[in-house]
Design a protein around this motif. Sequence first.
Motif, PDB file in Angstrom:
ATOM      1  N   PHE A  88       5.777  12.718  -1.179  1.00  0.00           N
ATOM      2  CA  PHE A  88       6.829  13.534  -1.887  1.00  0.00           C
ATOM      3  C   PHE A  88       8.218  12.715  -2.186  1.00  0.00           C
ATOM      4  O   PHE A  88       8.740  12.977  -3.265  1.00  0.00           O
ATOM      5  CB  PHE A  88       7.542  14.341  -0.675  1.00  0.00           C
ATOM      6  CG  PHE A  88       6.583  15.554  -0.354  1.00  0.00           C
ATOM      7  CD1 PHE A  88       6.201  16.397  -1.330  1.00  0.00           C
ATOM      8  CD2 PHE A  88       6.108  15.712   0.680  1.00  0.00           C
ATOM      9  CE1 PHE A  88       5.259  17.554  -1.204  1.00  0.00           C
ATOM     10  CE2 PHE A  88       5.259  16.803   1.063  1.00  0.00           C
ATOM     11  CZ  PHE A  88       4.692  17.812   0.083  1.00  0.00           C
ATOM     12  N   VAL A 104      12.979  24.181  -0.341  1.00  0.00           N
ATOM     13  CA  VAL A 104      11.865  25.010  -0.302  1.00  0.00           C
ATOM     14  C   VAL A 104      12.223  26.312  -0.437  1.00  0.00           C
ATOM     15  O   VAL A 104      13.001  26.942  -0.258  1.00  0.00           O
ATOM     16  CB  VAL A 104      11.201  24.907   1.217  1.00  0.00           C
ATOM     17  CG1 VAL A 104      10.029  25.964   1.424  1.00  0.00           C
ATOM     18  CG2 VAL A 104      10.812  23.652   1.561  1.00  0.00           C
ATOM     19  N   PHE A 149      13.481  17.721  -1.062  1.00  0.00           N
ATOM     20  CA  PHE A 149      13.329  19.147  -1.748  1.00  0.00           C
ATOM     21  C   PHE A 149      13.798  20.199  -1.115  1.00  0.00           C
ATOM     22  O   PHE A 149      14.034  20.059   0.059  1.00  0.00           O
ATOM     23  CB  PHE A 149      11.911  18.952  -1.826  1.00  0.00           C
ATOM     24  CG  PHE A 149      11.346  18.158  -2.941  1.00  0.00           C
ATOM     25  CD1 PHE A 149      11.116  18.573  -4.312  1.00  0.00           C
ATOM     26  CD2 PHE A 149      10.417  16.999  -2.662  1.00  0.00           C
ATOM     27  CE1 PHE A 149      10.522  17.668  -5.199  1.00  0.00           C
ATOM     28  CE2 PHE A 149       9.834  16.431  -3.417  1.00  0.00           C
ATOM     29  CZ  PHE A 149      10.014  16.601  -4.812  1.00  0.00           C
ATOM     30  N   GLN A 190       2.331  11.977   3.849  1.00  0.00           N
ATOM     31  CA  GLN A 190       2.866  12.924   2.880  1.00  0.00           C
ATOM     32  C   GLN A 190       4.074  12.845   2.490  1.00  0.00           C
ATOM     33  O   GLN A 190       4.852  13.013   1.492  1.00  0.00           O
ATOM     34  CB  GLN A 190       2.809  14.306   3.621  1.00  0.00           C
ATOM     35  CG  GLN A 190       1.213  14.673   3.311  1.00  0.00           C
ATOM     36  CD  GLN A 190       0.952  16.169   4.227  1.00  0.00           C
ATOM     37  OE1 GLN A 190       1.878  16.762   4.970  1.00  0.00           O
ATOM     38  NE2 GLN A 190      -0.267  16.572   4.237  1.00  0.00           N
ATOM     39  N   ALA A 212       8.502  17.485   2.896  1.00  0.00           N
ATOM     40  CA  ALA A 212       9.118  17.633   1.592  1.00  0.00           C
ATOM     41  C   ALA A 212      10.722  17.686   1.897  1.00  0.00           C
ATOM     42  O   ALA A 212      11.321  17.193   0.840  1.00  0.00           O
ATOM     43  CB  ALA A 212       8.500  18.914   0.957  1.00  0.00           C
ATOM     44  N   LEU A 234       8.772  23.900  -4.730  1.00  0.00           N
ATOM     45  CA  LEU A 234       9.971  22.928  -4.211  1.00  0.00           C
ATOM     46  C   LEU A 234      10.656  22.780  -5.549  1.00  0.00           C
ATOM     47  O   LEU A 234      10.339  22.639  -6.496  1.00  0.00           O
ATOM     48  CB  LEU A 234       9.261  21.474  -3.778  1.00  0.00           C
ATOM     49  CG  LEU A 234       8.392  21.606  -2.916  1.00  0.00           C
ATOM     50  CD1 LEU A 234       7.625  20.298  -2.671  1.00  0.00           C
ATOM     51  CD2 LEU A 234       8.726  22.089  -1.375  1.00  0.00           C
ATOM     52  N   LYS A 253       9.198  13.050  -6.374  1.00  0.00           N
ATOM     53  CA  LYS A 253      10.847  13.606  -6.602  1.00  0.00           C
ATOM     54  C   LYS A 253      11.432  12.990  -7.672  1.00  0.00           C
ATOM     55  O   LYS A 253      12.103  13.829  -8.483  1.00  0.00           O
ATOM     56  CB  LYS A 253      11.690  13.558  -5.114  1.00  0.00           C
ATOM     57  CG  LYS A 253      12.845  14.034  -5.326  1.00  0.00           C
ATOM     58  CD  LYS A 253      13.760  14.195  -4.234  1.00  0.00           C
ATOM     59  CE  LYS A 253      14.977  14.732  -4.494  1.00  0.00           C
ATOM     60  NZ  LYS A 253      16.159  13.813  -3.945  1.00  0.00           N
TER      61      LYS A 253
END
Length: 185
Positions: A127, A169, A167, A123, A162, A183, A131
Amino acid sequence: MVEERTHVCPVERAGSLDNKLRKWFQNPEKILSGYVKPGMKVLDVGCGPGFFSIEIAEMVGSSGLVYAADLQQGMLDKVEKKIIGTSLQNRIRTVKVNENTVPIKEKVDFILAFYMVHEVPDQLKFFNMLKPLLFEYGEFLIVEPKYFHVSVSDFNKMLGYAVEAGFNVKDGPKLPLSQTVILTI
């Protein structure tokens, strides 16, 4: 350490992802109307048979563009079959992705990952890959199933990846049986 996940919904089960009952519970227009506007460029990552991609293409209008991206060519074939000969054919571009690349050359205003991030083995890499595709003002909506596939703990781990990728949140929309997040960069 990244937990290994290898399950991806097979093309043979695409009908379960694209039916009238699902539209009643997960109406794309209701879910996305606060985020998707005419003229936008949108990436529907893990698009499957196009349940959201088709509706998003209607929402972005003739001046917008949707990238329907999936690992499985069979899913992309289903999207292409739905749009061939329609006005949506000019608004939707199918994109074959793999675990290392999302071959899109331009930035998008909005990214949707609906019920698919839990299928991604790495993951953080996912991300980091997405991005650079999002405009600085853009938003990335993630919706994951609650209870039956993704625990609150796993969802929070995903959010950690993330954040590690850069990112920010924010709370996502409230959806039944789902966990959501927006995000931003």
